[in-house]
Design a protein around this motif. Structure first.
Motif, PDB file in Angstrom:
ATOM      1  N   ASN A 433       1.099  -0.762  -0.065  1.00 29.81           N
ATOM      2  CA  ASN A 433       0.616  -0.154   0.260  1.00 29.81           C
ATOM      3  C   ASN A 433       0.947   1.579  -0.384  1.00 29.81           C
ATOM      4  OD1 ASN A 433      -2.116   1.771   0.405  1.00 29.81           O
ATOM      5  ND2 ASN A 433      -2.595   1.037   1.619  1.00 29.81           N
ATOM      6  N   ARG A 434       1.061   1.514  -1.226  1.00 25.40           N
ATOM      7  CA  ARG A 434       2.110   3.074  -1.281  1.00 25.40           C
ATOM      8  C   ARG A 434       1.134   4.117  -0.712  1.00 25.40           C
ATOM      9  NH1 ARG A 434       1.804  -1.026  -4.908  1.00 25.40           N
ATOM     10  NH2 ARG A 434       3.857  -1.568  -6.052  1.00 25.40           N
ATOM     11  N   ALA A 435       0.025   4.096  -0.332  1.00 27.23           N
ATOM     12  CA  ALA A 435      -0.444   5.097   0.568  1.00 27.23           C
ATOM     13  C   ALA A 435      -0.521   5.631   1.643  1.00 27.23           C
ATOM     14  CB  ALA A 435      -1.997   5.613  -0.127  1.00 27.23           C
ATOM     15  N   THR A 436      -0.292   4.401   2.820  1.00 25.10           N
ATOM     16  CA  THR A 436       0.277   4.279   4.036  1.00 25.10           C
ATOM     17  C   THR A 436       1.578   3.272   4.500  1.00 25.10           C
ATOM     18  OG1 THR A 436      -0.722   1.905   4.342  1.00 25.10           O
ATOM     19  CG2 THR A 436      -2.741   4.202   4.668  1.00 25.10           C
ATOM     20  N   GLN A 437       1.944   2.481   3.514  1.00 18.54           N
ATOM     21  CA  GLN A 437       3.255   2.172   3.881  1.00 18.54           C
ATOM     22  C   GLN A 437       4.612   3.067   3.101  1.00 18.54           C
ATOM     23  OE1 GLN A 437       1.191  -1.689   2.745  1.00 18.54           O
ATOM     24  NE2 GLN A 437       2.045  -2.244   4.420  1.00 18.54           N
ATOM     25  N   ALA A 438       4.749   3.670   2.265  1.00 17.28           N
ATOM     26  CA  ALA A 438       6.120   3.925   1.935  1.00 17.28           C
ATOM     27  C   ALA A 438       6.324   5.315   2.007  1.00 17.28           C
ATOM     28  CB  ALA A 438       5.632   3.838  -0.195  1.00 17.28           C
ATOM     29  N   LEU A 439       8.067   5.513   2.832  1.00 15.91           N
ATOM     30  CA  LEU A 439       7.389   6.627   3.227  1.00 15.91           C
ATOM     31  C   LEU A 439       8.313   7.279   2.264  1.00 15.91           C
ATOM     32  CD1 LEU A 439       8.938   5.721   6.478  1.00 15.91           C
ATOM     33  CD2 LEU A 439       7.956   7.130   6.016  1.00 15.91           C
ATOM     34  N   ARG A 440       8.348   8.188   1.323  1.00 18.80           N
ATOM     35  CA  ARG A 440       9.287   8.900   0.431  1.00 18.80           C
ATOM     36  C   ARG A 440       9.261  10.547   0.586  1.00 18.80           C
ATOM     37  NH1 ARG A 440       9.000   5.201  -3.896  1.00 18.80           N
ATOM     38  NH2 ARG A 440       9.891   5.894  -5.027  1.00 18.80           N
ATOM     39  N   GLN A 441      10.191  11.375   0.326  1.00 19.39           N
ATOM     40  CA  GLN A 441      10.690  12.196   0.222  1.00 19.39           C
ATOM     41  C   GLN A 441       9.465  13.517   0.121  1.00 19.39           C
ATOM     42  OE1 GLN A 441      14.631  13.491  -1.477  1.00 19.39           O
ATOM     43  NE2 GLN A 441      15.740  12.276   0.860  1.00 19.39           N
ATOM     44  N   THR A 442       9.735  14.384   0.882  1.00 26.51           N
ATOM     45  CA  THR A 442       8.434  15.264   0.249  1.00 26.51           C
ATOM     46  C   THR A 442       8.444  16.616  -0.807  1.00 26.51           C
ATOM     47  OG1 THR A 442       8.920  16.610   2.261  1.00 26.51           O
ATOM     48  CG2 THR A 442       7.313  14.204   2.513  1.00 26.51           C
ATOM     49  N   GLY A 443       9.254  16.923  -1.020  1.00 20.82           N
ATOM     50  CA  GLY A 443      10.769  17.662  -1.565  1.00 20.82           C
ATOM     51  C   GLY A 443       9.393  18.424  -0.836  1.00 20.82           C
ATOM     52  N   SER A 444       8.950  20.035  -1.918  1.00 18.85           N
ATOM     53  CA  SER A 444       8.907  21.000  -2.555  1.00 18.85           C
ATOM     54  C   SER A 444       7.015  21.134  -1.551  1.00 18.85           C
ATOM     55  CB  SER A 444       8.338  21.515  -3.184  1.00 18.85           C
ATOM     56  OG  SER A 444       9.670  22.764  -3.568  1.00 18.85           O
ATOM     57  N   SER A 445       6.832  20.208  -1.637  1.00 20.19           N
ATOM     58  CA  SER A 445       4.844  19.816  -0.940  1.00 20.19           C
ATOM     59  C   SER A 445       5.562  20.444   0.518  1.00 20.19           C
ATOM     60  CB  SER A 445       4.443  18.909  -1.122  1.00 20.19           C
ATOM     61  OG  SER A 445       4.979  17.314  -0.744  1.00 20.19           O
ATOM     62  N   PHE A 446       6.393  19.648   1.585  1.00 21.94           N
ATOM     63  CA  PHE A 446       6.760  20.525   2.182  1.00 21.94           C
ATOM     64  C   PHE A 446       6.429  21.584   3.130  1.00 21.94           C
ATOM     65  CE2 PHE A 446       9.371  21.317   6.546  1.00 21.94           C
ATOM     66  CZ  PHE A 446       9.088  20.064   7.186  1.00 21.94           C
ATOM     67  N   LYS A 447       7.152  22.864   1.729  1.00 21.41           N
ATOM     68  CA  LYS A 447       6.881  23.921   2.313  1.00 21.41           C
ATOM     69  C   LYS A 447       6.070  24.485   2.712  1.00 21.41           C
ATOM     70  CE  LYS A 447      10.383  24.457  -1.634  1.00 21.41           C
ATOM     71  NZ  LYS A 447      10.886  25.078  -3.161  1.00 21.41           N
ATOM     72  N   PRO A 448       4.983  25.065   2.845  1.00 21.13           N
ATOM     73  CA  PRO A 448       3.263  25.134   3.310  1.00 21.13           C
ATOM     74  C   PRO A 448       3.778  24.772   5.195  1.00 21.13           C
ATOM     75  CG  PRO A 448       2.605  23.852   1.378  1.00 21.13           C
ATOM     76  CD  PRO A 448       4.489  22.949   1.772  1.00 21.13           C
ATOM     77  N   PHE A 449       4.361  23.523   4.951  1.00 19.92           N
ATOM     78  CA  PHE A 449       4.679  23.555   6.884  1.00 19.92           C
ATOM     79  C   PHE A 449       5.467  24.784   7.289  1.00 19.92           C
ATOM     80  CE2 PHE A 449       3.626  19.522   5.832  1.00 19.92           C
ATOM     81  CZ  PHE A 449       2.305  19.577   5.896  1.00 19.92           C
ATOM     82  N   VAL A 450       6.762  25.553   6.169  1.00 20.19           N
ATOM     83  CA  VAL A 450       7.345  26.540   6.715  1.00 20.19           C
ATOM     84  C   VAL A 450       7.283  27.998   6.386  1.00 20.19           C
ATOM     85  CG1 VAL A 450       9.521  27.956   5.718  1.00 20.19           C
ATOM     86  CG2 VAL A 450       9.734  25.674   5.498  1.00 20.19           C
ATOM     87  N   TYR A 451       6.018  27.861   5.803  1.00 21.71           N
ATOM     88  CA  TYR A 451       5.386  29.093   5.693  1.00 21.71           C
ATOM     89  C   TYR A 451       4.390  29.166   7.025  1.00 21.71           C
ATOM     90  CZ  TYR A 451       8.008  30.724   1.630  1.00 21.71           C
ATOM     91  OH  TYR A 451       9.016  30.658   0.662  1.00 21.71           O
ATOM     92  N   ALA A 452       3.906  28.273   7.247  1.00 19.86           N
ATOM     93  CA  ALA A 452       3.736  27.690   8.553  1.00 19.86           C
ATOM     94  C   ALA A 452       3.295  28.615  10.424  1.00 19.86           C
ATOM     95  CB  ALA A 452       1.912  26.612   8.736  1.00 19.86           C
ATOM     96  N   ALA A 453       5.126  27.817   9.846  1.00 17.95           N
ATOM     97  CA  ALA A 453       5.880  28.628  11.161  1.00 17.95           C
ATOM     98  C   ALA A 453       5.606  30.152  10.932  1.00 17.95           C
ATOM     99  CB  ALA A 453       7.184  27.676  10.853  1.00 17.95           C
ATOM    100  N   ALA A 454       6.058  30.815   9.793  1.00 18.06           N
ATOM    101  CA  ALA A 454       6.099  32.241  10.079  1.00 18.06           C
ATOM    102  C   ALA A 454       5.179  32.562  10.153  1.00 18.06           C
ATOM    103  CB  ALA A 454       6.686  32.766   8.675  1.00 18.06           C
TER     104      ALA A 454
END
Length: 741
Positions: A433-454
């Motif tokens: 199950n690639r939706a629940t078991q695959a750990l993959r690098q998130t790339g730029s989809s992580f950036k909203p959390f950076v701006y959320a912190a700011a």
């Protein structure tokens, strides 16, 4: 002695003399040659005349061997009837032994060692089963005559006439096996229904976990063939015939037979495949069910419907031959084959069902000994939308035979998962199950959390940051110089533009100014907890996450800043009970960022879709927000976003981490997201996203900076908490020149 040498015994000569002297005459007719036919031919010269009344002498060789054969026959007969007598005693004793051990009929109908799990969707409809499903007890007298006749015609035509075993059937099966090049006891066994019941009952040996590695090993031993097992079947079958009536034996068979897809018994199979009781099946449906007996998994209609129908057509022909169907009825059954129920035909929800099963306690899900009902958040309409969209994009945008994989998750803002596609259905896809078991690098989809912190620190989407080259020194690694995807620099830009265009350097600068600890706090608060990076590359998504966790994190943005725990199970109870054993009403957790910060971030993410890297995800009739993500060498490509109704996450990549050619998050993943959401939102009225549009601000006035010759302007606007220019003054002072500290 006569001169001719024709010697005769004296007695014969005396008898002839006495006959002549007494005046006796031969009977009329004379010899055979005289035409009378009644006399005896006189002996030829030199031959002996057999005495009257004595049989002729036998050939001594024939007599010798005849005696031997008679002696052998007498010996064999003497041994045979004694052996037969002993066998009769042994069979009778064994039959009596098994007869005494057989329980009441009701104790034999549900032979499962494990229980079943039935999963219901958000509307209360069945969409999946796990474990061994038992549909309830049925009996041969009340089951559909179509089903009863189909089973008898297929498995044992003389069922109602034999005593449990059929020598004719066994001999016929041996002949078929030999003709097909197998051993006489390999392949067809010629077993009667009674003998098959004996196997289903494992000859009276119950399942004991202490004696078997697994239930599968136990059942394999029960089904094993061989001479010894066949011999043991005979007295057990006779005991069954003595203990129960024919209808009762057939009732055991109806309830215990395994019929594929985890179904035990014809009632469970009828419910599983056709959504109706076995008491109501048509001739075509009955034929399909009876056809499963030969090879349940191979002929299961959920596995291959056409193959199952071909097998059913053979059964219909047998029913016609036995007189159970008229020609008209058989033609009707051939012309209108059985159809699967909507749930069975969809064959959807497999990944979701497995995920829900893993989320509950094992003793009530995977290893349950009870029959359990689980209500879930699953939506079959949305699931179909996700599957159809994914298939359509891959069929039209990728080369045939591509091994690229993708996964999709759709959930509500509170974390209720509505649909899940764990991967494309390819030959080598497997059950991973690639939706629940695959750990993959998130790339730029992580950036909203950076701006959320700011934003949570009090800054505005209209604040500015400098998109110019940057070099940082990291202990143990040396200098690190991030770059933008397009290798270009845009100078002073707003946070909104930086996120919309997915600029890397501004994201790193904002992360460093807001503090990596704050960024990690926000990301982990939203559910991204797997080994978040310690260095400045944290802002660029070098950390790994699963698709379901990333989708849940974006759901936290939509719901106003509160964490969610993705969930699928809403209610678990034992079958027949009114009180649930466990349940969940929602997945909302603690607040992670302020509601204002969440609404401002939502606005920023709408600009990603409207004028940034996610334009392919845009919907024509409603507002949506999202973010693209592409990792190094395009090994992973993401698009995650939401409307006012649902949050959807899409991941694409190769299972072996091979780089993709020409694929970015704003490409195929955004197109898949678009196609999914078009179908998901169909029929739903447009709703505006809950967002705050910030007041525009003027860019900062350029200020000279030592070593930078005025290349970096000072910020205009600033931290609402720290005063004018406070926060981004720190950004510019920190990164106004390339640093190595």
């Amino acid at each position: 002695m006569s001169s001719t040498g024709d010697w005769r015994p004296p007695l014969v000569a005396d008898r002839r003399y006495m006959a002549q002297s007494s005046g006796a005459r031969p009977k009329s007719g004379g010899t055979r040659g005289s035409g009378g036919g009644g006399g005896r031919k006189p002996p030829s010269s030199g031959s002996r005349t057999a005495p009257k009344g004595r049989p002729p002498r036998r050939n001594p060789i024939s007599a010798f061997f005849g005696g031997i054969f008679r002696w052998i026959f007498r010996v064999l007969w003497g041994i045979g009837w004694r052996v037969a007598f002993l066998l009769a005693i042994a069979v009778g004793t064994s039959t009596l032994y098994f007869y005494q051990k057989l329980p009441e009929l009701s104790d034999l109908l549900d032979g499962r060692a494990r229980g079943s799990v039935t999963l219901l969707d958000r509307n209360g409809d069945v969409f999946a089963w796990r474990g061994e499903t038992f549909g309830g007890q049925i009996d041969a007298q009340h089951v559909s005559p179509n089903l009863r006749n189909a089973i008898v015609a297929t498995e044992d035509r003389r069922f109602y006439y034999h005593l449990g075993i059929s020598p004719r059937g066994i001999i016929g099966a041996m002949r078929i096996n030999l003709a097909e090049g197998r051993g006489p006891l390999e392949g067809n066994g010629g077993s009667t229904i009674t003998q098959q019941v004996a196997k289903l009952l494992c000859l009276g040996v119950p399942y004991d976990q202490a004696n078997w590695k697994s239930e599968a090993d136990y059942e394999a031993d029960c089904r094993s063939g061989g001479v010894y097992r066949k011999i043991k079947e005979v007295p057990f079958a006779l005991a069954l015939e003595a203990k129960y009536s024919k209808d009762e034996i057939l009732t055991i068979y109806l309830n215990r037979a395994y019929l594929g897809a985890g179904t035990r018994g014809f009632e469970a199979a009828a419910q599983r495949y056709f959504g109706k009781s076995a008491n109501d099946v048509t001739p075509a449906e009955a034929a399909m069910l009876a056809g499963l007996l030969k090879a349940p998994s191979y002929y299961a209609p959920t596995n291959n419907l056409e193959r199952s129908r071909e097998r059913a057509n053979i059964i219909i022909g047998l029913m016609e031959e036995e007189g159970y169907l008229t020609k008209e009825q058989a033609d009707e059954a051939h012309a209108h084959p059985a159809k699967l129920s909507a749930a069975a035909a969809a064959r959807s929800g497999g990944f979701f069902a497995d995920w829900v099963m893993d989320s509950g306690p094992s003793y009530l899900t995977r290893n349950t000994t009870e029959d359990v009902i689980i209500r879930t958040t699953y939506d079959q309409r949305i699931q179909k939308a996700a599957e159809t969209a994914l298939n359509d994009v891959f069929a039209t945008k990728l080369k045939e035979g591509s091994k690229a994989q993708a996964a999709v998750v759709v959930m509500s803002a509170d974390g209720a998962v509505r649909a899940m596609v764990g991967g494309r259905n390819t030959a080598d896809a497997g059950a991973f199950n690639r939706a629940t078991q695959a750990l993959r690098q998130t790339g730029s989809s992580f950036k909203p959390f950076v701006y959320a912190a700011a934003l949570d620190l009090g800054y505005s989407p209209s604040d500015y940051v400098d998109d110019s080259p940057l070099t940082l020194y990291t202990p143990g690694s040396g200098n690190w110089s991030p770059d933008n995807y397009d290798h270009e620099y845009h100078g002073v830009i707003t946070l909104t533009d930086a996120l919309a265009e997915s600029r890397n350097i501004p994201a790193v600068k904002v992360s460093e100014a807001a503090g990596r600890d704050n960024v990690r706090r926000v990301a982990s608060g939203f559910g991204i907890t797997s080994n978040l990076a310690d260095g400045p590359a944290l802002a660029l998504g070098v950390s790994e996450a699963t698709l379901i966790d990333m989708t849940g994190a974006y759901a936290g943005i939509l719901n106003g800043g509160s964490a969610v725990q993705p969930y699928g199970l809403t209610d678990l109870r034992l079958m027949g009970d009114d009180t649930p054993l466990m349940g969940q009403e929602g997945g909302l957790g603690e607040r992670v960022i302020s509601e204002q910060a969440a609404r401002e971030l939502t606005y920023m993410m709408t600009q990603v879709v409207e004028r940034g890297t996610g334009r392919r995800a845009m919907l024509s009739d409603r507002q949506v927000a999202g973010k693209t993500g592409t990792t190094q060498a395009a090994r992973d490509a993401w698009f995650l976003g939401f409307s006012a109704d649902y949050v959807t996450g899409v991941w694409m990549g190769y299972d072996d981490n091979t780089p993709m050619q020409g694929v970015t998050g704003g490409g195929l993943p955004a197109e898949i997201w678009h196609e999914v959401m078009v179908r998901v939102e169909e029929g739903l009225p447009p709703k505006p996203l809950p967002m705050i549009i910030p007041e525009p601000r003027l860019p900062p006035v350029a200020q000279a900076s030592p070593g930078n010759s005025g290349a970096n302007p000072a910020p205009a606007g600033g931290n609402r908490n720290q005063g004018e220019g406070g926060f981004f003054q720190q950004v510019f002072s920190a990164f106004g020149k390339n640093r190595q500290d």
